[in-house]
Design a protein around this motif. Sequence first.
Motif, mmCIF file in Angstrom:
data_model
loop_
_atom_site.group_PDB
_atom_site.id
_atom_site.type_symbol
_atom_site.label_atom_id
_atom_site.label_comp_id
_atom_site.label_asym_id
_atom_site.label_seq_id
_atom_site.Cartn_x
_atom_site.Cartn_y
_atom_site.Cartn_z
ATOM 1 N N THR A 90 0.665 -1.362 -0.168
ATOM 2 C CA THR A 90 0.028 0.088 0.068
ATOM 3 C C THR A 90 0.875 1.192 -0.222
ATOM 4 N N ARG B 39 1.915 2.516 2.903
ATOM 5 C CA ARG B 39 1.601 3.103 4.130
ATOM 6 C C ARG B 39 2.733 2.116 4.898
ATOM 7 N N LYS B 40 3.538 2.734 5.833
ATOM 8 C CA LYS B 40 4.312 2.118 6.592
ATOM 9 C C LYS B 40 3.920 1.854 7.994
ATOM 10 N N TYR C 122 10.804 -0.670 9.298
ATOM 11 C CA TYR C 122 9.594 -0.542 8.975
ATOM 12 C C TYR C 122 8.962 -1.539 8.064
ATOM 13 N N ASP D 171 5.532 -2.814 5.472
ATOM 14 C CA ASP D 171 4.293 -2.190 4.894
ATOM 15 C C ASP D 171 3.063 -2.565 5.578
ATOM 16 N N GLU D 172 1.886 -1.950 5.285
ATOM 17 C CA GLU D 172 0.612 -2.348 6.116
ATOM 18 C C GLU D 172 0.240 -3.490 5.505
ATOM 19 N N LYS E 208 -4.442 -0.277 13.874
ATOM 20 C CA LYS E 208 -5.339 0.463 13.441
ATOM 21 C C LYS E 208 -6.257 1.130 14.454
ATOM 22 N N GLN F 50 8.889 8.453 4.074
ATOM 23 C CA GLN F 50 8.273 7.353 4.570
ATOM 24 C C GLN F 50 6.674 8.042 4.883
ATOM 25 N N THR F 51 5.711 7.271 4.341
ATOM 26 C CA THR F 51 4.548 7.497 4.504
ATOM 27 C C THR F 51 3.857 6.611 5.923
ATOM 28 N N VAL F 52 3.895 7.049 7.025
ATOM 29 C CA VAL F 52 3.463 6.000 8.361
ATOM 30 C C VAL F 52 1.948 6.004 8.546
ATOM 31 N N GLN F 53 1.480 4.764 8.672
ATOM 32 C CA GLN F 53 0.090 4.674 8.742
ATOM 33 C C GLN F 53 -0.407 5.136 10.459
#
Length: 398
Positions: free
Chosen positions: A172, A174-175, A360, A362-363, A378, A394-397
């Motif tokens: 995704t 999102r990390k 990290y 991935d989701e 979540k 990095q796009t962090v969840q």
Amino acid sequence: MERARSAVFFMALAWAGLTGAQTPAPQPPQASGVVAPAPAAPAAPAASGGIQGQNIFEVKPDASTDPKYAGQTNAERAKVQPGNNAPMWRQVGQGTTGYSSLPKSEAPEAGNLIQPFVQYPGSRLTNAGEAWRQVRNNWLIPYGGALLLIVALAIAIFYFSKGSIKTHGADTGRKIQRFTPFERAAHWSNATAFVILAVSGLVMAFGKFFLLPVMGLTLFGWLTYALKNLHNFAGPLFAVSLIIVFVTFLRDNWPQKGDLNWLLKGGGLISGAEPASNRFNAGEKVIFWGGVFFLGVVVVSSGFVLDKLVPGLVYERATMQIAHMVHAVATVLMMCLFLGHIYIGTLGMQGAYKAMRTGYVDETWAKEHHEYWYDDVKAGRIPAQRSEPAPPGQTVQV
């Protein structure tokens, strides 16, 4: 008549010569009451030390018929059988302590040449040195080496038949932060020390069978000498890093929901459907408690004894022999456990090595391999970013 006279004359001369030869030589006149000294015997050669020549007719081969023969001291035995030191060596074989000028604090066994009889597991009843040799050569080396080869072969067969565990969904982008920089530093420090100890230990234990014939005695001697010193220095580093790893990851390694189900299904390694698990699955928890904690305590404590780092302990041969046997068994079992961990963390699971390298995942990876942990992230019960700041790009969840 004339012939008869001649014969009688010659016979008389012969008789006189015979009796004259048996007559003692005349002695010089002596004073009244004084006896002449006897001729001096030739001087015996000076003794040069050690056991001297012995007249065979003066040795008593039947001295063993004496009822007190078995109880004779070494000095008593030497009188009847010179050179027979059986009483002394019998005491040596029984572990009798002799005299030594070395202090007990520095050399507690300086007066003992041979240890008393013992029976270690897997040995005959014999002196302790020989018993330890039998355990090492007949059990630890062949069976320990066989166990390591079996585990390595099983991993290889599994990899070539099943391949690595893939992530089925698409990434995704999102990390989620799985490991903080501190956690990764603790892990890699411990892993580096473990590899040094494992490689050096394997060479010292098995190197003479597969390296010595190839490298030769001189090069192999230098290699083992260097690895032995490296082993001794890496040991304390491994101990310290092991404590840090234990404290750092203890919180997430307690038994949780889903662990028993994960074990019953074998982690989905055969079926391909991995059961849901928390941040660490049941397999990782077995390695944590069995390898890091239990075997870690045994390996480190026995290694400290072998390095003579435990204060107040009397370092006798028996102490070192027992410590070596315990250390060898525990390290072989630890290496077998960690071989599985290393396999899953590298070739065995896609994305696992990257998680420990970068911190990290991935989701999608988190959801497929640690679903309960992903659900907690979540729901906001566990932060997706546990260290600051996040790496650039990095796009962090959240």
